[in-house]
Design a protein around this motif. Structure first.
Motif, short mmCIF file in Angstrom:
data_model
loop_
_atom_site.label_atom_id
_atom_site.label_comp_id
_atom_site.label_asym_id
_atom_site.label_seq_id
_atom_site.Cartn_x
_atom_site.Cartn_y
_atom_site.Cartn_z
N TYR A 430 0.83 -1.20 0.00
CA TYR A 430 0.00 0.00 0.00
C TYR A 430 0.86 1.25 0.00
O TYR A 430 0.62 2.19 -0.76
CB TYR A 430 -0.93 0.00 1.22
CG TYR A 430 -2.01 -1.03 1.18
CD1 TYR A 430 -2.60 -1.41 -0.02
CD2 TYR A 430 -2.47 -1.63 2.35
CE1 TYR A 430 -3.60 -2.36 -0.06
CE2 TYR A 430 -3.48 -2.58 2.32
CZ TYR A 430 -4.04 -2.95 1.12
OH TYR A 430 -5.04 -3.88 1.07
N LEU A 431 1.87 1.26 0.85
CA LEU A 431 2.74 2.44 0.94
C LEU A 431 3.47 2.67 -0.37
O LEU A 431 3.66 3.82 -0.80
CB LEU A 431 3.73 2.26 2.09
CG LEU A 431 3.13 2.23 3.50
CD1 LEU A 431 4.21 1.99 4.55
CD2 LEU A 431 2.40 3.54 3.80
N GLN A 432 3.89 1.58 -1.01
CA GLN A 432 4.57 1.71 -2.30
C GLN A 432 3.64 2.32 -3.35
O GLN A 432 4.04 3.18 -4.13
CB GLN A 432 5.07 0.35 -2.76
CG GLN A 432 5.93 0.40 -4.03
CD GLN A 432 6.27 -1.00 -4.53
OE1 GLN A 432 5.45 -1.66 -5.16
NE2 GLN A 432 7.48 -1.44 -4.23
N SER A 433 2.36 1.88 -3.35
CA SER A 433 1.39 2.42 -4.30
C SER A 433 1.19 3.92 -4.08
O SER A 433 1.20 4.71 -5.03
CB SER A 433 0.05 1.69 -4.15
OG SER A 433 0.19 0.32 -4.40
N PHE A 434 1.02 4.32 -2.81
CA PHE A 434 0.82 5.73 -2.51
C PHE A 434 2.04 6.56 -2.90
O PHE A 434 1.92 7.66 -3.44
CB PHE A 434 0.51 5.92 -1.02
CG PHE A 434 -0.76 5.26 -0.58
CD1 PHE A 434 -1.83 5.12 -1.46
CD2 PHE A 434 -0.90 4.73 0.70
CE1 PHE A 434 -3.02 4.51 -1.07
CE2 PHE A 434 -2.08 4.12 1.10
CZ PHE A 434 -3.13 4.00 0.21
N LEU A 435 3.22 6.02 -2.62
CA LEU A 435 4.45 6.75 -2.94
C LEU A 435 4.59 6.94 -4.44
O LEU A 435 4.92 8.05 -4.91
CB LEU A 435 5.66 5.99 -2.39
CG LEU A 435 7.03 6.64 -2.63
CD1 LEU A 435 7.11 8.00 -1.96
CD2 LEU A 435 8.15 5.72 -2.13
N PHE A 436 4.32 5.88 -5.21
CA PHE A 436 4.42 6.00 -6.66
C PHE A 436 3.39 7.00 -7.20
O PHE A 436 3.65 7.73 -8.16
CB PHE A 436 4.22 4.64 -7.31
CG PHE A 436 5.43 3.74 -7.22
CD1 PHE A 436 6.70 4.27 -7.06
CD2 PHE A 436 5.30 2.36 -7.29
CE1 PHE A 436 7.82 3.45 -6.98
CE2 PHE A 436 6.40 1.54 -7.21
CZ PHE A 436 7.67 2.08 -7.04
N GLY A 437 2.18 7.00 -6.63
CA GLY A 437 1.16 7.95 -7.07
C GLY A 437 1.58 9.39 -6.85
O GLY A 437 1.39 10.26 -7.71
N ILE A 438 2.18 9.68 -5.68
CA ILE A 438 2.64 11.04 -5.38
C ILE A 438 3.80 11.43 -6.29
O ILE A 438 3.81 12.51 -6.88
CB ILE A 438 3.05 11.13 -3.90
CG1 ILE A 438 1.82 10.93 -3.00
CG2 ILE A 438 3.71 12.48 -3.61
CD1 ILE A 438 2.15 10.81 -1.53
N ILE A 439 4.77 10.52 -6.42
CA ILE A 439 5.93 10.82 -7.28
C ILE A 439 5.48 11.02 -8.72
O ILE A 439 5.99 11.90 -9.43
CB ILE A 439 6.97 9.68 -7.17
CG1 ILE A 439 7.56 9.64 -5.76
CG2 ILE A 439 8.07 9.87 -8.20
CD1 ILE A 439 8.50 8.48 -5.53
N GLY A 440 4.53 10.19 -9.17
CA GLY A 440 4.06 10.31 -10.55
C GLY A 440 3.47 11.67 -10.84
O GLY A 440 3.72 12.25 -11.91
N GLY A 441 2.69 12.24 -9.90
CA GLY A 441 2.12 13.57 -10.12
C GLY A 441 3.17 14.66 -10.16
O GLY A 441 3.19 15.49 -11.07
N VAL A 442 4.07 14.67 -9.19
CA VAL A 442 5.11 15.70 -9.13
C VAL A 442 6.07 15.57 -10.30
O VAL A 442 6.46 16.57 -10.94
CB VAL A 442 5.86 15.63 -7.79
CG1 VAL A 442 6.99 16.65 -7.75
CG2 VAL A 442 4.90 15.85 -6.62
#
Length: 699
Positions: A430-442
């Motif tokens: 879950y944490l990996q998914s959230f991290l990738f989502g944030i990095i993807g936007g920025v």
């Protein structure tokens, strides 16, 4: 450093014919389709294996798609076929023929047996001739001839009884061997003596034939129906076919063949299916651009730019998909769909960005096994990028959009995780998914900021960001204009305000009009004192030179301005306004002055025209009208509203009569709206003011 790089970056150019060429446009679509197909084909096609029965599986294999287990299905259906008994049709004539044969035999025996004229051999021959299918031997036939005539009816009755009792049951080929035993049992209750019973048995036994005839077609039909009723055994997507280290048996190999996972059985269905999907993808894009009249669909240079953005997004997504087998199961959330849609929304238009959000999401699905949650999250991310930059005014807005996309990604991923069918999962996933989502936007915002200037410069695309940057008073060329030709600078500012107000009323681009007006007279910096707005003293240098030379000096500011704008890498749309803002108008002041000085009547009016060309766009025509109106109104002693309106009408009429507006898209209705905008703006600038009294003197 970046500005220096952009300054020396060469702009891609296409001739007007190539920009409109349908064959080139079709080629671009075909190339995009082919590249996408080749790029993602490997992601869509599952890995294939070269195994034989008895081999050891080197890795665990899961079913990539649903399929039918052919071997298991065939086994079940074959068992169903075997359980269906053979089908028979009852032949009632068999029993009737048996009765007839008994009667004929006994009647023949009675008739020839009672004939004294016949010898024993002749009787046998006559009976055999009359009853050709006789199954009795000569010994049995002699015994039958020896039976008294009055006993024959008893034999007939007994034979008839036997036949009747035998055919009470269904007789098939399989039951014929048991007839002998049945006849013995039936004759056990007979009143005849032993020899007569044996004679009746030998007479009846050959006449018993199957009354149930095997129906092959009906049997096969029944068996096929039973087999078809057995449902196919399914191999479900995700089902483990074989685990690592297990031996490949016949069933496992059959499943691999059914799934088209063997090296000998390529899955042509998937080749064709994916080709159809990518073709559909390109057709959606093509039809949208063609049917909506988008500027991208009619300009091959812009279509080429769009194609480059598509390939950049596709290559980035493909690269990310290669990292998925390395343990990054959720790396698809980094797919730069938002980057692509933001670039498209800024460079072209918002509607195209929305369409591409859907199409980019499909590409992300193709790269990551068509996972619905990933497709949906990519689509939402792309839409968010479009809406976040729809009113972009600076590059900082793009960075802000990146954080908005990151937040939306976080919420969308959380929602999809909550809706997942699995009841639980590892916290690290879950944490990996959230991290990738944030990095993807920025990351999408950072890449957009980096790539945008290169696309703008290379393809000559004017975006609101680049136009606002050009309109900054700190632009080197504007600062130079302020320092060297302050009168022209302030004239350009007023023309810019007029042009922007007018453009808003006729659906032209207000920002291009304003920026074009700011730069339209930069060529006057080369000889600023030859233009009246820069003459601080009453001395006019034109009084000392010939009118023809004055004409050359005045008209040369257009050419000089183009050279300066090219030196500072201004976009073509701005250079076009500079080149066209005077059209082919006439310098009437110097023409009249030349007429006064002419002694030989050699002065021609066309010698005092600007070189042109005439305005080709609404924006260039608006700047032309603004330039003339502002100069005329500024030269008035007392600019009242009525006088300003008269001047505006006169200038519009002169430009129409001279054909200066023939090559642009302005209509008479547009000219009325522009005149109203001019009058409203100029009245605000030159409104009447009260005279403030002097302050009283102090005692």
């Amino acid at each position: 450093m970046r500005s220096n790089l952009l300054k020396h970056l060469r702009q891609i150019t296409l001739s007007p014919e190539l920009r409109k060429s349908r064959s080139l446009r079709a080629t671009i679509y075909v190339v995009i389709t082919a590249l996408l197909y080749l790029l993602f084909l490997g992601n869509v096609l599952p890995e294939r294996y070269d195994y034989e029965v008895g081999a050891i599986a080197e890795k665990s294999i899961k079913a990539p798609t649903d399929a039918v287990d052919t071997l298991a299905t065939n086994r079940l259906r074959e068992n169903a076929r075997k359980n269906v008994p053979r089908q028979f049709n009852k032949d009632t004539e068999v029993e009737e023929r048996a009765y007839a044969d008994v009667n004929k035999l006994l009647e023949t025996v009675r008739r020839f047996g009672a004939d004294p004229a016949l010898s024993a051999e002749d009787k046998l021959a006559s009976i055999k001739r009359e009853v050709p299918n006789l199954a009795l031997s000569d010994e049995q036939l002699k015994k039958l001839l020896a039976v008294p005539v009055d006993t024959l009816p008893l034999l007939r009755n007994e034979a008839t009884r036997l036949i009747q009792q035998v055919y009470v049951e269904e007789i098939t080929d399989a039951t014929i061997p048991a007839i002998d035993t049945k006849l013995d049992a039936m004759l056990g209750f007979s009143a005849l003596d032993r020899d007569s019973r044996l004679l009746v048995k030998e007479m009846v036994k050959p006449l018993i034939r199957p009354n149930m005839i095997y129906d092959y077609e009906q049997t096969e039909k029944k068996r096929n129906e039973e087999a078809a009723a057995i449902p196919a055994v399914q191999i479900n997507k995700g089902e483990i076919i074989v685990k690592q280290g297990e031996r490949i048996d016949e069933d496992t190999l059959s499943k691999l063949k059914d799934l088209k996972l063997t090296a000998q059985d390529p899955n042509y269905r998937m080749y064709v299916g994916f080709a159809a999907l990518i073709t559909f993808w390109s057709l959606v894009l093509c039809l949208y651009l063609e049917l909506t009249g988008s500027k991208v669909g009619s300009n091959n240079l812009l279509l080429l730019c769009l194609g480059i953005i598509i390939i950049i997004v596709a290559l980035s997504t493909k690269t990310l998909s290669l990292a998925e087998p390395l343990g990054f199961a959720n790396i698809g959330y980094l797919a730069p769909v938002a980057m692509g849609t933001m670039l498209i929304a800024i460079l072209f238009d918002t509607q195209l960005g929305i369409v591409m959000a859907f199409l980019f999401a499909l590409l992300t699905g193709a790269a990551f096994d068509f996972k619905f949650d990933l497709i949906f999250i990519s689509f939402i991310s792309g839409l968010t990028g479009v809406f976040a930059v729809s009113q972009v005014k600076s590059r900082l807005v793009i960075m802000r959009a990146g954080f908005i996309i990151a937040g939306v990604n976080l919420l969308t991923i959380a929602a999809m995780q909550a809706l997942s069918s699995s009841t639980g999962g590892e916290l690290s996933s879950y944490l990996q998914s959230f991290l990738f989502g944030i990095i993807g936007g920025v990351f999408s915002a950072v890449v957009t900021i980096g790539v945008l200037p290169f696309l703008e410069s290379s393809f000559g695309i004017l975006t609101p960001i680049s136009l606002l940057e050009l309109s900054n008073p700190n632009h080197p060329l504007l600062k130079k204009l302020l320092m060297e030709a302050p009168g022209t600078y302030h004239h350009s500012l007023i023309v810019g305000n007029l042009a922007e107000a007018a453009a808003e009323t006729v659906e032209a681009d207000p920002l291009i009009c304003r920026v074009g007006a700011f730069f339209h007279d930069v060529g006057k910096m080369k000889r600023p004192m030859f233009f009246i707005e820069n003459q601080m003293s009453k001395e006019n240098p034109h009084d000392k030179i010939a009118p023809s030379l004055s004409h050359l000096i005045i008209t040369s500011h257009v050419r000089d301005g183009l050279e300066m704008q090219e030196e500072y890498r201004l976009p073509k749309a701005i250079r076009d306004i500079c080149e066209q803002h005077h059209g082919t108008t006439i310098l009437w002041y110097f023409y009249n002055k030349a007429l006064e000085q002419d002694k030989s009547n050699s002065v021609k009016v066309d010698d005092f025209r600007y070189a042109g060309p005439k305005p080709q766009t609404k924006e260039a025509a608006i700047v032309m009208l603004c330039d003339a109106v502002e100069a005329a109104v500024r030269a008035m002693n007392r600019p009242t509203p009525n006088r300003i309106e008269s001047v505006i009408q006169k200038i519009f009429k002169d430009r129409l009569n001279d054909g200066q507006l023939d090559e642009c898209d302005l209509t008479f209705k547009d000219l009325d709206k522009i005149a109203e905008a001019f009058l409203r703006t100029l009245n605000g600038i030159y409104h009447a003011r009260i005279e403030y009294p002097e302050p009283p003197k102090a005692n």
